[in-house]
Design a protein around this motif. Structure first.
Motif, PDB file in Angstrom:
ATOM      1  N   GLU A   1       6.294  -1.755  -0.929  1.00 46.57           N
ATOM      2  CA  GLU A   1       5.338  -0.671  -0.681  1.00 46.57           C
ATOM      3  C   GLU A   1       5.991   0.319   0.257  1.00 46.57           C
ATOM      4  O   GLU A   1       5.442   0.697   1.280  1.00 46.57           O
ATOM      5  CB  GLU A   1       4.070  -1.227  -0.007  1.00 46.57           C
ATOM      6  CG  GLU A   1       2.900  -1.359  -0.933  1.00 46.57           C
ATOM      7  CD  GLU A   1       1.647  -1.870  -0.240  1.00 46.57           C
ATOM      8  OE1 GLU A   1       1.286  -1.317   0.819  1.00 46.57           O
ATOM      9  OE2 GLU A   1       1.037  -2.817  -0.766  1.00 46.57           O
TER      10      GLU A   1
ATOM     11  N   ASP B   1       8.420   3.823   0.711  1.00 47.45           N
ATOM     12  CA  ASP B   1       8.942   5.060   0.128  1.00 47.45           C
ATOM     13  C   ASP B   1      10.261   5.383   0.820  1.00 47.45           C
ATOM     14  O   ASP B   1      10.278   5.744   2.002  1.00 47.45           O
ATOM     15  CB  ASP B   1       7.906   6.170   0.335  1.00 47.45           C
ATOM     16  CG  ASP B   1       8.337   7.459  -0.334  1.00 47.45           C
ATOM     17  OD1 ASP B   1       9.549   7.624  -0.607  1.00 47.45           O
ATOM     18  OD2 ASP B   1       7.468   8.307  -0.566  1.00 47.45           O
TER      19      ASP B   1
ATOM     20  N   ALA C   1       3.523   3.815  -2.322  1.00 49.57           N
ATOM     21  CA  ALA C   1       2.662   3.149  -3.294  1.00 49.57           C
ATOM     22  C   ALA C   1       3.246   1.765  -3.577  1.00 49.57           C
ATOM     23  O   ALA C   1       4.427   1.520  -3.322  1.00 49.57           O
ATOM     24  CB  ALA C   1       2.589   3.961  -4.572  1.00 49.57           C
TER      25      ALA C   1
ATOM     26  N   PRO D   1       5.452   1.476  -7.662  1.00 47.58           N
ATOM     27  CA  PRO D   1       5.095   2.536  -8.617  1.00 47.58           C
ATOM     28  C   PRO D   1       5.928   2.491  -9.893  1.00 47.58           C
ATOM     29  O   PRO D   1       5.475   2.946 -10.941  1.00 47.58           O
ATOM     30  CB  PRO D   1       5.364   3.832  -7.836  1.00 47.58           C
ATOM     31  CG  PRO D   1       6.288   3.443  -6.733  1.00 47.58           C
ATOM     32  CD  PRO D   1       6.008   2.011  -6.414  1.00 47.58           C
ATOM     33  N   SER D   2       7.121   1.895  -9.814  1.00 45.39           N
ATOM     34  CA  SER D   2       7.964   1.837 -11.012  1.00 45.39           C
ATOM     35  C   SER D   2       7.346   0.943 -12.086  1.00 45.39           C
ATOM     36  O   SER D   2       7.498   1.193 -13.284  1.00 45.39           O
ATOM     37  CB  SER D   2       9.350   1.327 -10.633  1.00 45.39           C
ATOM     38  OG  SER D   2       9.213   0.118  -9.923  1.00 45.39           O
TER      39      SER D   2
ATOM     40  N   GLU E   1       4.138   0.569 -12.568  1.00 42.63           N
ATOM     41  CA  GLU E   1       3.051   1.359 -13.161  1.00 42.63           C
ATOM     42  C   GLU E   1       3.618   2.431 -14.090  1.00 42.63           C
ATOM     43  O   GLU E   1       3.074   2.680 -15.172  1.00 42.63           O
ATOM     44  CB  GLU E   1       2.190   1.979 -12.057  1.00 42.63           C
ATOM     45  CG  GLU E   1       1.455   0.904 -11.261  1.00 42.63           C
ATOM     46  CD  GLU E   1       0.746   1.445 -10.024  1.00 42.63           C
ATOM     47  OE1 GLU E   1       0.741   2.689  -9.833  1.00 42.63           O
ATOM     48  OE2 GLU E   1       0.204   0.631  -9.259  1.00 42.63           O
TER      49      GLU E   1
END
Ligand SMILES: *Cc1c(COP(=O)(O)O)cnc(C)c1O
Length: 468
Positions: free
Chosen positions: A122, A124, A132, A135-136, A138
């Motif tokens: 989580e 960045d 997030a 995110p990859s 998703e």
């Protein structure tokens, strides 16, 4: 000691009940050392051995003291039974009790890497701040399904519970939203997952429409009122109604939902991301369901997808955003190991879907399975009588419920050891070999047995024969 040859029911009745054994002072000592369930499990095994022996006409101890001593020895020898490797010779590829999908080597490597150290779960890296969650994963799900947004939770049941809670439920029962479901889809998936119960648990109110075999768009339309929040379509999985049946097509339901400003959700259970590995047998393709205008689609990570246990939600950006805001998400979200395995599995779906273990198994033809059975037969000890038979294997996990996959089983018999006793010894071997009993023989289906496992199966059979 009970003599062989006495009439069977009387002999079996001489065995004490499990509950009575658990109340024995010696059992209490064992419980203090381990826990209730471990002792109950050991006693069950001991009773099962005794029953199998008595049924086969062999002598067995039936006294409480002797049985408890055996259970104590079993606990001492095995330690706690623990999670151990199993060889799946049941012919059910996605066997829920055996952990469903074996994951790909690449997914395994991703899990090891994520577990061994830290990972950008989580985080960045551009800002050095919290980001997030994966995110990859998703992004890949969106690419594979055509959906605007995606979210991963612990399992399919969690996905449905979260969606109902966030879109139709609420802490105040008086304000519960209504969820419209066809009577033909009010199913129990298994393991206590019953659609009406999950709706209630989500804080919503079920409105049933239609009949078991036929539900029309008009049925749905008539049920929509001011408190309706969602039309829910549920894939009936293992339950099938054939003959005079009707359900509205998803695009029709989507138009209806849109016209009334309510959400359309489809719990498709397994789903598929690409073509079916079994010709002529299809699960709804997630991409088609999304394209039909369904707002929210849920499916499992460890069914046909062939990945880790996970519940996947894809849908419109607005529908997914509402899930992200719900407090239940924190309790249901997937962990880093799951996300690592899922990401690697999704990469394979994009690059080489036919190499996934589940897809490979389901696509095997009969000649390969016949050959595997023959190779196993050559490894078996001489005392074992065997024959190879054509059998039917299944995808399992509620996926491809109509599929009957032609397979081969090697059916075993050992003189002086009945099928129950042989099957029990194979199950308790390390690794466990799980078959089934058919026509008084132990049948080992080759569909979900890997080539590399044949020697292990043969060793388990040898050990069972030696322990006779
Ligand atoms: C399997 C299934 C579920 C439950 O999914 P899990 O991943 O086992 O929790 C829910 N709905 C349908 C239709 C299913 O087939």
């Amino acid at each position: 000691m009970t003599r062989p040859g006495e009439d069977e029911p009387a002999v079996l009745r001489s065995l004490p009940q499990l509950q009575r054994l658990l109340e024995h002072p010696q059992a209490r000592v064992l419980v203090a050392d381990t826990c209730h369930d471990a002792v109950a499990g050991a006693l069950r095994t001991v009773l099962e051995h005794a029953r199998a022996a008595l049924r086969a006409g062999r002598p067995a101890d039936t006294g409480a003291d002797a049985l408890l001593a055996q259970a104590a020895a079993l606990l001492a020898r095995a330690g706690l039974p623990g999670l151990r490797r199993a060889i799946n010779a049941t012919g059910i590829v996605l066997h829920t009790n055996l952990g469903r999908a074996p994951i790909a080597e690449a997914a395994l490597a991703a899990v090891a890497e994520a577990a061994r150290g830290y990972c950008t779960l989580e985080y960045d890296d551009a800002t050095g701040r919290r980001g997030a969650r994966a995110p990859s994963v998703e992004a890949r799900l969106c690419r594979l399904t055509g959906a605007e947004a995606a979210l991963v939770v612990n399992n399919g049941a969690a996905a449905v519970l979260l969606a109902l809670s966030a879109h139709a439920g609420g802490p105040d029962p008086a304000a519960a939203g209504e969820v419209v479901v066809s009577r033909g889809e009010l199913v129990e998936i298994g393991g206590g997952f019953r659609v009406p119960d999950v709706i209630r648990q989500g804080g919503a109110r079920l409105v049933e429409v239609g009949t078991t075999n036929r539900t029309t768009p008009e049925d749905y339309r008539a049920a929509i009122g001011p408190r309706t929040r969602m039309l829910l379509h549920v894939h009936p999985s293992n339950f099938r109604v054939v003959g005079f049946t009707a359900t509205p097509a998803l695009p029709e339901l989507a138009a209806l939902a849109r016209a009334h400003g309510v959400l359309l959700m489809a719990d498709i259970g397994s789903g598929s991301l690409g073509g079916s590995p079994v010709p002529g047998q299809e699960e709804p393709a997630v991409r088609d369901v999304v394209a039909a205008g369904v707002d929210l689609v849920s499916f499992s990570g460890d069914k046909l997808l062939g990945g880790p246990q996970a519940g996947i939600l894809v849908g419109t950006a607005a529908a997914i955003a509402q899930l992200r805001r719900h407090p239940l998400l924190r309790a249901l979200r997937a962990d880093k190991l799951t996300l690592a395995a899922l990401e690697a599995t999704l990469r394979l779906h994009e690059e080489a879907p036919h190499t996934l273990p589940v897809a490979r198994m389901l696509a095997q033809d009969e000649a390969v399975l016949q050959d595997r059975a023959e190779r196993l037969s050559a490894l078996l000890p001489d005392e074992v009588l065997w024959r190879i038979e054509p059998v039917t294997a299944f995808a399992g996990g509620g996926a491809l419920p109509g599929s009957e996959l032609p397979s081969r089983a090697i059916c075993l018999a050992v003189e002086g050891l009945d099928a129950d006793a042989l099957a029990l010894r194979l199950r308790q071997h390390r690794p466990a070999v799980i078959g089934r009993i058919a026509a008084g023989l132990v049948a080992l289906d080759m569909m979900a047995v890997a080539e590399e496992e044949l020697a292990l199966v043969a060793q388990a059979v040898s050990a069972a024969v030696d322990g006779k």
